[in-house]
Design an enzyme around this catalytic site. Structure first.
Site, PDB file in Angstrom:
ATOM      1  N   GLY A   1      13.190   0.432  27.257  1.00  0.00           N
ATOM      2  CA  GLY A   1      12.810  -0.779  26.521  1.00  0.00           C
ATOM      3  C   GLY A   1      13.986  -1.496  25.886  1.00  0.00           C
TER       4      GLY A   1
ATOM      5  N   SER B   1      10.326 -11.548  14.245  1.00  0.00           N
ATOM      6  CA  SER B   1      11.410 -10.698  14.736  1.00  0.00           C
ATOM      7  C   SER B   1      11.993 -11.271  16.015  1.00  0.00           C
ATOM      8  CB  SER B   1      10.827  -9.313  15.028  1.00  0.00           C
ATOM      9  OG  SER B   1      11.750  -8.517  15.727  1.00  0.00           O
TER      10      SER B   1
ATOM     11  N   TYR C   1       4.256  -3.391  19.162  1.00  0.00           N
ATOM     12  CA  TYR C   1       4.808  -3.942  17.922  1.00  0.00           C
ATOM     13  C   TYR C   1       5.246  -5.391  18.139  1.00  0.00           C
ATOM     14  CZ  TYR C   1       8.253  -5.227  14.452  1.00  0.00           C
ATOM     15  OH  TYR C   1       8.954  -5.927  13.499  1.00  0.00           O
TER      16      TYR C   1
ATOM     17  N   LYS D   1       3.742  -9.092  16.624  1.00  0.00           N
ATOM     18  CA  LYS D   1       4.506 -10.150  15.945  1.00  0.00           C
ATOM     19  C   LYS D   1       4.273 -11.496  16.625  1.00  0.00           C
ATOM     20  CE  LYS D   1       6.268  -7.999  12.621  1.00  0.00           C
ATOM     21  NZ  LYS D   1       6.082  -8.378  11.228  1.00  0.00           N
TER      22      LYS D   1
ATOM     23  N   ASN E   1       0.817  -1.222   0.000  1.00  0.00           N
ATOM     24  CA  ASN E   1       0.000   0.000   0.000  1.00  0.00           C
ATOM     25  C   ASN E   1       0.853   1.276   0.000  1.00  0.00           C
ATOM     26  OD1 ASN E   1       0.921   0.269   2.594  1.00  0.00           O
ATOM     27  ND2 ASN E   1      -1.080   0.015   3.595  1.00  0.00           N
ATOM     28  N   LEU E   2       2.178   1.082  -0.020  1.00  0.00           N
ATOM     29  CA  LEU E   2       3.139   2.201  -0.102  1.00  0.00           C
ATOM     30  C   LEU E   2       3.053   3.153   1.096  1.00  0.00           C
ATOM     31  CD1 LEU E   2       3.041   3.019  -3.950  1.00  0.00           C
ATOM     32  CD2 LEU E   2       4.535   1.423  -2.712  1.00  0.00           C
TER      33      LEU E   2
ATOM     34  N   PHE F   1       5.691  -9.731   4.226  1.00  0.00           N
ATOM     35  CA  PHE F   1       6.479  -8.671   4.875  1.00  0.00           C
ATOM     36  C   PHE F   1       5.610  -7.504   5.338  1.00  0.00           C
ATOM     37  CE2 PHE F   1       9.305 -10.680   1.799  1.00  0.00           C
ATOM     38  CZ  PHE F   1      10.449 -10.878   2.524  1.00  0.00           C
TER      39      PHE F   1
HETATM   40  P1  NAD Z   1       9.257  -1.651   5.569  1.00  0.00           P
HETATM   41  O1  NAD Z   1       8.368  -0.675   6.260  1.00  0.00           O
HETATM   42  O2  NAD Z   1      10.341  -1.108   4.687  1.00  0.00           O
HETATM   43  O3  NAD Z   1       8.378  -2.655   4.707  1.00  0.00           O
HETATM   44  C1  NAD Z   1       7.038  -2.977   5.013  1.00  0.00           C
HETATM   45  C2  NAD Z   1       6.240  -2.744   3.754  1.00  0.00           C
HETATM   46  O4  NAD Z   1       4.878  -3.101   4.000  1.00  0.00           O
HETATM   47  C3  NAD Z   1       6.250  -1.281   3.309  1.00  0.00           C
HETATM   48  O5  NAD Z   1       6.588  -1.241   1.936  1.00  0.00           O
HETATM   49  C4  NAD Z   1       4.818  -0.793   3.554  1.00  0.00           C
HETATM   50  O6  NAD Z   1       4.442   0.178   2.604  1.00  0.00           O
HETATM   51  C5  NAD Z   1       4.047  -2.100   3.428  1.00  0.00           C
HETATM   52  N1  NAD Z   1       2.801  -2.168   4.200  1.00  0.00           N
HETATM   53  C6  NAD Z   1       2.597  -1.861   5.498  1.00  0.00           C
HETATM   54  N2  NAD Z   1       1.323  -2.102   5.848  1.00  0.00           N
HETATM   55  C7  NAD Z   1       0.703  -2.602   4.747  1.00  0.00           C
HETATM   56  C8  NAD Z   1      -0.612  -3.052   4.464  1.00  0.00           C
HETATM   57  N3  NAD Z   1      -1.555  -3.040   5.404  1.00  0.00           N
HETATM   58  N4  NAD Z   1      -0.898  -3.486   3.231  1.00  0.00           N
HETATM   59  C9  NAD Z   1       0.056  -3.502   2.257  1.00  0.00           C
HETATM   60  N5  NAD Z   1       1.303  -3.076   2.459  1.00  0.00           N
HETATM   61  C10 NAD Z   1       1.632  -2.638   3.687  1.00  0.00           C
HETATM   62  O7  NAD Z   1       9.868  -2.612   6.679  1.00  0.00           O
HETATM   63  P2  NAD Z   1      10.979  -3.740   6.544  1.00  0.00           P
HETATM   64  O8  NAD Z   1      12.121  -3.333   7.402  1.00  0.00           O
HETATM   65  O9  NAD Z   1      11.204  -4.109   5.144  1.00  0.00           O
HETATM   66  O10 NAD Z   1      10.242  -4.915   7.320  1.00  0.00           O
HETATM   67  C11 NAD Z   1       9.524  -5.918   6.645  1.00  0.00           C
HETATM   68  C12 NAD Z   1       8.920  -6.858   7.669  1.00  0.00           C
HETATM   69  O11 NAD Z   1       9.943  -7.408   8.481  1.00  0.00           O
HETATM   70  C13 NAD Z   1       7.943  -6.182   8.622  1.00  0.00           C
HETATM   71  O12 NAD Z   1       6.869  -7.072   8.858  1.00  0.00           O
HETATM   72  C14 NAD Z   1       8.761  -5.974   9.878  1.00  0.00           C
HETATM   73  O13 NAD Z   1       7.963  -5.950  11.030  1.00  0.00           O
HETATM   74  C15 NAD Z   1       9.660  -7.198   9.851  1.00  0.00           C
HETATM   75  N6  NAD Z   1      10.917  -7.018  10.576  1.00  0.00           N
HETATM   76  C16 NAD Z   1      11.708  -5.939  10.286  1.00  0.00           C
HETATM   77  C17 NAD Z   1      12.876  -5.730  10.998  1.00  0.00           C
HETATM   78  C18 NAD Z   1      13.745  -4.530  10.755  1.00  0.00           C
HETATM   79  O14 NAD Z   1      14.508  -4.149  11.644  1.00  0.00           O
HETATM   80  N7  NAD Z   1      13.691  -3.892   9.592  1.00  0.00           N
HETATM   81  C19 NAD Z   1      13.270  -6.663  11.979  1.00  0.00           C
HETATM   82  C20 NAD Z   1      12.445  -7.773  12.220  1.00  0.00           C
HETATM   83  C21 NAD Z   1      11.268  -7.928  11.514  1.00  0.00           C
HETATM   84  C1  WQD Z   2      20.469  -1.048  17.900  1.00  0.00           C
HETATM   85  C2  WQD Z   2      21.404  -0.611  19.031  1.00  0.00           C
HETATM   86  C3  WQD Z   2      20.375   0.897  20.593  1.00  0.00           C
HETATM   87  C4  WQD Z   2      19.841   4.131  17.676  1.00  0.00           C
HETATM   88  C5  WQD Z   2      14.765  -2.613  16.696  1.00  0.00           C
HETATM   89  C6  WQD Z   2      13.415  -3.143  17.124  1.00  0.00           C
HETATM   90  C7  WQD Z   2      13.329  -4.609  16.821  1.00  0.00           C
HETATM   91  C8  WQD Z   2      13.688  -4.915  15.372  1.00  0.00           C
HETATM   92  C9  WQD Z   2      14.967  -4.256  14.948  1.00  0.00           C
HETATM   93  C10 WQD Z   2      11.739  -5.120  14.020  1.00  0.00           C
HETATM   94  C11 WQD Z   2      20.733  -0.573  20.407  1.00  0.00           C
HETATM   95  C12 WQD Z   2      21.497   1.588  19.844  1.00  0.00           C
HETATM   96  C13 WQD Z   2      20.175   2.948  18.289  1.00  0.00           C
HETATM   97  C14 WQD Z   2      20.526   5.321  18.085  1.00  0.00           C
HETATM   98  C15 WQD Z   2      21.818   4.025  19.641  1.00  0.00           C
HETATM   99  N1  WQD Z   2      12.711  -4.448  14.449  1.00  0.00           N
HETATM  100  N2  WQD Z   2      21.145   2.882  19.244  1.00  0.00           N
HETATM  101  N3  WQD Z   2      21.493   5.213  19.047  1.00  0.00           N
HETATM  102  O1  WQD Z   2      16.507  -1.650  19.163  1.00  0.00           O
HETATM  103  O2  WQD Z   2      17.942  -3.637  18.496  1.00  0.00           O
HETATM  104  O3  WQD Z   2      15.771  -3.309  17.410  1.00  0.00           O
HETATM  105  O4  WQD Z   2      14.953  -2.867  15.298  1.00  0.00           O
HETATM  106  O5  WQD Z   2      11.341  -6.179  14.375  1.00  0.00           O
HETATM  107  O6  WQD Z   2      12.032  -4.988  17.115  1.00  0.00           O
HETATM  108  O7  WQD Z   2      13.259  -2.922  18.514  1.00  0.00           O
HETATM  109  O8  WQD Z   2      17.601  -1.776  16.866  1.00  0.00           O
HETATM  110  O9  WQD Z   2      18.839  -0.208  15.451  1.00  0.00           O
HETATM  111  O10 WQD Z   2      17.145   0.706  17.089  1.00  0.00           O
HETATM  112  O11 WQD Z   2      19.282  -0.255  17.951  1.00  0.00           O
HETATM  113  O12 WQD Z   2      22.698   3.979  20.494  1.00  0.00           O
HETATM  114  O13 WQD Z   2      20.269   6.439  17.587  1.00  0.00           O
HETATM  115  O14 WQD Z   2      21.825   0.735  18.768  1.00  0.00           O
HETATM  116  O15 WQD Z   2      20.337   1.289  21.932  1.00  0.00           O
HETATM  117  O16 WQD Z   2      21.697  -0.957  21.338  1.00  0.00           O
HETATM  118  P1  WQD Z   2      16.979  -2.572  18.130  1.00  0.00           P
HETATM  119  P2  WQD Z   2      18.168  -0.307  16.769  1.00  0.00           P
END
Ligand code: NAD
Ligand code: WQD
Length: 343
Positions: free
Chosen positions: A296, A126, A151, A155, A34-35, A82
């Site tokens: 957190g 995650s 969040y 998950k 959905n961008l 995703f």
């Molecule tokens: P992202 O925001 O770049 O990608 C998510 C995409 O989903 C986006 O393009 C957004 O436009 C689209 N989207 C959101 N809600 C939608 C909906 N209702 N319908 C259709 N499209 C929708 O994030 P990402 O970093 O690529 O993460 C992808 C997945 O991986 C997510 O589910 C996220 O929770 C999970 N994840 C990400 C991380 C991380 O640190 N990046 C870590 C662990 C898990």
């Molecule tokens: C990494 C480290 C911070 C920013 C988050 C989500 C997790 C997952 C991945 C989706 C930590 C430190 C960070 C800054 C800092 N996402 N930091 N200054 O917190 O491990 O995980 O993203 O599932 O759910 O919680 O990632 O990149 O935010 O932090 O010192 O400006 O860097 O304290 O130690 P995190 P992060």
């Protein structure tokens, strides 16, 4: 044989890298996004890099009629899911958005899949589901669910609902991929992470300091029980992560039920080690200042990736230096993300 896959959220950071890997591996890809947190430019560049076009549908996973239409139009055999919202802070302020999008969206997606006879699903979970782990490295059998924010709970709820679903009907084949900290970008510098506003995550924050968009990095705490007092995480290159999805998809051909795999490198690095590695890879010093801990946050989180290695034949290949240089190339070539338009 799986030939055609639906990728929800395929225009986003991890989804675009995985869409590229799928196209290069010969899959046909239908992207539904959905961008809300992505640009269609990412998919234009994926097409440029792969010399192939994914089908793109702009729309929402909560739109059942649209899902029914897509699944009727295309011979989809598996879904890589995703799509979702991912900002921890925003989820605390607006929890219902997160439960609606991440949990409600997955319910609608699964309903549409079942109605269309599609039962193979790879879900973006995650490491956040482990909460504050009792020990590191973290194995998949460590208790999950003690999450600290909406969040993370969304998950974990999806993991549980997918488990219930697979238990109710043996046709389901579900991979729960628990990502650690995805960073980096495709080596071309054409696709990468494009956060809106001030980044929450460490790597995009560092690259924006390096390019002069932000004055300095705030290091959140230096009094953790870690090598240098700063937080330790398992950073994984997004291209390795994308390959992990292909490995999981292949493995699901041989299994039914729900299966959990950690996708990490197994190596933890502190914030200051990352800052040093970034400087070594880019030549850019990163001015930083230590500030109090971020609420957190936990001290250390890194994977035991042995299960994925043994069962998927997958392991991360790219080291921290490569993660840093690829992040830097992407940021330099696209100082304003996909809005730069200078490819
Ligand atoms: P992202 O925001 O770049 O990608 C998510 C995409 O989903 C986006 O393009 C957004 O436009 C689209 N989207 C959101 N809600 C939608 C909906 N209702 N319908 C259709 N499209 C929708 O994030 P990402 O970093 O690529 O993460 C992808 C997945 O991986 C997510 O589910 C996220 O929770 C999970 N994840 C990400 C991380 C991380 O640190 N990046 C870590 C662990 C898990
Ligand atoms: C990494 C480290 C911070 C920013 C988050 C989500 C997790 C997952 C991945 C989706 C930590 C430190 C960070 C800054 C800092 N996402 N930091 N200054 O917190 O491990 O995980 O993203 O599932 O759910 O919680 O990632 O990149 O935010 O932090 O010192 O400006 O860097 O304290 O130690 P995190 P992060």
């Amino acid at each position: 044989m799986i030939k055609t896959v639906l990728v929800t959220g395929g225009a986003g950071y991890i989804g675009s890298h995985t869409t590229l890997a799928l196209l290069l591996a010969g899959f046909n890809v239908v992207v539904l996004d959905n961008l809300c947190n992505a640009s269609p430019e990412s998919l234009r560049r994926v097409a440029q890099l792969s010399d192939r076009e994914p089908v793109f549908e702009k729309g929402d996973i909560r739109d059942r009629a649209l899902l029914d239409k897509l699944l009727a139009q295309h011979p989809v055999q598996a879904v890589l899911h995703f799509a979702g919202l991912k900002s921890v802070g925003e989820s605390v302020a607006y929890p219902l958005r997160y439960y609606d999008n991440n949990v409600g969206g997955t319910v609608t997606l699964c309903q549409a899949m079942a109605a269309a006879g599609v039962f193979t699903l790879v879900f973006s979970s995650s490491a956040t589901v482990y909460g504050d782990p009792a020990t590191v490295p973290i194995t998949e059998d460590q208790p999950a669910g003690h999450t600290t924010n909406p969040y993370g709970r969304s998950k974990f709820m999806v993991e549980q609902l997918l488990g219930d679903l697979a238990a109710s009907d043996p046709r389901w084949r579900v991979a729960l991929l628990r990502y650690f900290n995805p960073v980096g970008a495709h080596e071309s510098g054409l696709i990468g992470e494009d956060p809106h506003g001030i980044p929450n995550n460490l790597l995009p924050y560092i690259t924006q300091v390096a390019v002069g968009k932000l004055p300095e990095l705030a290091v959140f705490g230096n009094d953790y029980q870690t090598i240098d007092g700063t937080g330790v995480r398992d950073y994984i290159h997004v291209v390795d992560l994308a390959q992990g999805h292909l490995a999981a998809l292949k493995e699901l051909l041989t299994r039914t039920g729900t299966h959990v795999w950690n996708l990490g490198t197994g190596q933890g690095y502190s914030v200051l080690q990352v800052v040093q590695a970034f400087k070594a890879a880019s030549g850019q010093p990163i001015p930083y200042r230590t500030v109090p801990r971020r609420p957190g946050d936990i001290a250390a989180c890194y994977a035991d990736p042995a299960k994925a290695a043994a069962e998927l034949g997958w392991s991360a290949k790219r080291d921290l230096f490569t993660m840093m240089s690829d992040s830097w190339r992407w940021q330099k070539m696209n100082p304003d993300g996909y809005r730069s338009g200078n490819d």
